[in-house]
Design an enzyme around this catalytic site. Structure first.
Site, PDB file in Angstrom:
ATOM      1  N   GLU A 133      71.985  30.451   7.500  1.00 27.89           N
ATOM      2  CA  GLU A 133      70.966  30.227   7.061  1.00 27.89           C
ATOM      3  C   GLU A 133      71.316  30.727   5.498  1.00 27.89           C
ATOM      4  O   GLU A 133      71.070  30.780   4.073  1.00 27.89           O
ATOM      5  CB  GLU A 133      69.894  29.717   7.173  1.00 27.89           C
ATOM      6  CG  GLU A 133      69.806  28.013   8.226  1.00 27.89           C
ATOM      7  CD  GLU A 133      70.914  27.290   7.517  1.00 27.89           C
ATOM      8  OE1 GLU A 133      71.184  27.142   6.384  1.00 27.89           O
ATOM      9  OE2 GLU A 133      71.400  25.647   8.134  1.00 27.89           O
ATOM     10  N   CYS A 170      82.622  37.312   4.249  1.00 29.21           N
ATOM     11  CA  CYS A 170      81.378  37.134   3.617  1.00 29.21           C
ATOM     12  C   CYS A 170      81.124  38.201   2.902  1.00 29.21           C
ATOM     13  O   CYS A 170      79.593  38.673   2.510  1.00 29.21           O
ATOM     14  CB  CYS A 170      81.208  36.581   5.183  1.00 29.21           C
ATOM     15  SG  CYS A 170      81.632  34.814   4.499  1.00 29.21           S
TER      16      CYS A 170
HETATM   17 ZN    ZN Z   1      76.243  26.081   6.754  1.00 32.93          ZN
HETATM   18 ZN    ZN Z   2      83.587  35.025   6.551  1.00 29.98          ZN
END
Ligand code: ZN
Ligand code: ZN
Lengths: 178, 449
Positions: A133, A170
């Site tokens: 989140e 990410c």
């Molecule tokens: Zn999500």
């Molecule tokens: Zn990722």
């Protein structure tokens, strides 16, 4: 600029979970993590008919008048069964590229699915969901890399499948935004 | 293809719904926009192409059903997902009949929404591949009776062309009389299995036991009356194609048996325990909404997924009216030839009636109307007085149609025969058919003085 992550427990008593979460978040996001108290009107978010708590309402209260002028991300922590009106339930909620996120342990507990209490498993799931989140607040969308914590989880078993950490792509995005 | 290239429009009058759904889809990386009413939605439709539309069917000042029809009439490739309150499930089902992809009930189950979206994206991918295969269309051979030039029919043929070369399991959906079997035959005829047989199994009209012995065959003495070995249809379809027509009608036990055969490609004849290995491709057809039968627990979900790998939807005739004149002339030629009559055309005024008719029995009904017109017409052209539509009803089935036509033909032949005092040549002349045909009809209908 994100200087810190601010964790706000809402009627959440499990101190050992809070401690672990704090340690892991600090490691993962490489920022300072503070635990703060904030007065949240949970009765307002409670829906008697559904016997669930309106996640967006809680989130709105959490980010209202943020500390540090918005230079921190806010993570609410609770054990309510959360919902958003259009959905039957949610594990948590986050503002994409925003300030705040909220996670609940309610549907992360094995007991919810008829299993035995498993504190270690709960801790792992909570950290994954919190990372996930918060990842959204850093602008991350769901990641196609299977092991990445930003991989979308339909079932709680999917959460167990994925890693506790972000994949390289990410991570790079978080570093950029931080 | 990344999710960013997929445009999703959420049409709902409630702010909170628009907001949470767009958050949900944005988290998946889709490009999302919202509209709170029809006017706004129409404007957004003018601006760009949408891949997926989530449409609340019940909004003040707007008929979701109409809106759904409208956008699908403009672009059939749009995937419309109806969002509905439990109270409006009926209208959602109607919207699906109009071509909406699926419906989901409020509040949405996140798991189910994910599942529906995944299916929608798969469908979209497949549709894209079909466009790329357009070039192959030209060398597609189709059975004679597939007639038309409408974009809808061409879309169907495009699908046929692309799936024919694969060995995919295909489910053909369409109302009664739309020509689902012809499409199945076209797929087979264009596949590598074309030199082996296509075996049709009509699941509609058979009892469980009969269907079982039809499919699997039986050993001599397997049951009372089984006085010789019978080779089942599955065995005969080896290396070819099996086409299950009206698959939605099979019993629970049959569903289970069929699933096992599809999974193992093995079965045993009734009264034998020797398993037989077969290799066939499976096509099926239904005029029912099988998804709903699945939801109601009447049709096994696992079997449904196994059968419905690729779906071909055949539009009803009323949605491709431009094909009607072509079809009329096609059947006119066919029947004037077989009845040796010399009718040259259909008058414009009769054609107008034919084009504007609703055709709930689809091509089968149209064929019957033309055949009947050819029987009764003794003029140069078929005009409105030769047309009659005795088959009109909401859901026409094969048998009533056939019977109605036969009854009409039988009556007409009998009347003329009485009129002419059973002078065969005279009657044949009036009926504009040759004497052999008339004799055959007399025999067929068991007519006597
Ligand atoms: Zn999500
Ligand atoms: Zn990722």
């Amino acid at each position: 600029m994100t200087r810190s992550i601010c964790v706000i427990p809402i009627e959440f008593q499990d101190q050992s979970l809070i401690k672990s979460l704090r340690r892991y978040l600090a490691q993962t996001f490489e920022v300072q993590v503070d635990i703060r108290n904030k007065k949240i009107d949970t009765a307002r978010a409670y829906d008697q008919y559904r016997n669930q708590y309106h996640s967006s309402d809680l989130l709105k209260q959490l980010i209202d008048d943020p500390p540090d002028k918005g230079a921190c991300k806010i993570l609410g922590l609770c054990k309510f069964d959360l919902f958003i009106p259009i959905f039957t339930y949610v594990f948590g909620e986050a503002q994409l590229n925003g300030l705040g996120a909220l996670v609940s342990t309610h549907r992360l507990e094995s007991e919810f699915y008829g299993g035995h209490e498993d504190h270690e498993l709960l801790k792992e799931r909570l950290i994954k969901e919190a990372n996930h989140e918060l990842g959204h607040t850093f602008g991350l969308v769901h990641c196609k890399n299977a092991g990445c914590v930003m991989n979308f989880s339909t079932y709680v078993e999917d959460i167990d499948e994925k890693n506790i950490l972000f994949c390289n792509e990410c991570t790079a995005i978080i570093k950029q935004k931080r | 293809m990344s999710n960013k290239d997929i445009n999703i429009l959420i049409v709902d009058d409630e702010y909170s719904v628009r907001d949470s759904l767009s958050q949900w889809f944005k988290a998946d990386g889709f490009t999302v926009d919202t509209a709170e009413n029809a006017t706004e939605a129409f404007q957004k439709f003018k601006k760009r192409k949408w891949d997926i539309v989530l449409l609340d069917i019940k909004m003040p000042g707007m008929d979701g059903i109409e809106f759904n029809r409208h956008i699908l009439s403009v672009d059939k490739s749009i995937i419309v997902i109806i969002v509905t309150a439990y109270a409006t499930v009926e209208s959602a089902v109607e919207a699906i009949k109009d071509g909406a992809f699926d419906y989901i009930s409020k509040p949405l189950d996140p798991e189910y929404l994910t599942h529906v979206i995944r299916n929608a994206l798969e469908k979209r991918e497949l549709a894209k591949e079909n466009v790329q295969l357009k070039a192959r269309l030209t060398d597609l051979s189709t059975p004679d009776d597939i007639v038309g030039n409408s974009p809808q029919l061409r879309q169907v043929l495009k699908m046929v062309a692309s799936v024919a070369k694969t060995d995919s399991t295909v489910m053909i959906r369409g109302e009664s009389g739309t020509g689902k079997e012809l499409i199945a035959r076209a797929i087979h005829a264009n596949s590598v299995r074309k030199y082996a047989p296509i075996i049709t199994i009509n699941c509609g009209g058979m009892t469980e036991t009969l269907l079982e012995s039809e499919l699997f065959g039986h050993e001599k003495g397997a049951f009372t009356g089984a006085d010789r070995l019978r080779i089942g249809k599955l065995e005969r379809a080896n290396k070819g194609t099996v086409f299950f027509d009206e698959i939605g009608n099979i019993s629970e036990k049959m569903q289970m048996d069929l699933l096992r055969v599809l999974e193992t490609k093995q079965f045993t004849r009734l009264g034998s325990d020797k398993s037989i290995e077969v290799d066939f491709r499976v096509l099926s057809a239904t005029n029912k909404n099988l998804e709903h039968a699945v939801k109601r627990g009447e049709f096994r979900e696992d079997l449904y997924f196994r059968l419905n790998v690729v779906t071909i939807d055949i539009p009803p005739l009323r949605e491709r009216k431009e094909d009607i004149p072509l079809l009329c002339r096609h059947f006119l030629n066919k029947y004037t030839q077989s009845m040796s009559k010399s009718i040259s055309d259909i008058t414009p005024e009769a054609m107008e009636i034919l084009v504007n008719y609703e055709w709930h029995g689809n091509i089968r009904e149209l064929r019957n109307v033309i055949e009947r017109a050819v029987v009764v017409c003794d003029e140069e052209n078929i005009s409105s007085k030769h047309l009659s539509f005795p088959f009109h009803s909401g859901d026409t089935s094969v048998t009533t149609n056939g019977n109605s036509l036969e009854a009409t033909e039988k009556n007409q032949i009998h009347r003329i025969l009485q009129q002419t005092g059973w002078q065969i040549s005279k009657a044949a002349e009036i009926l504009k058919i040759d004497r052999t045909t008339l004799y055959n009809k007399i025999k067929k209908y068991n007519l006597s003085k």
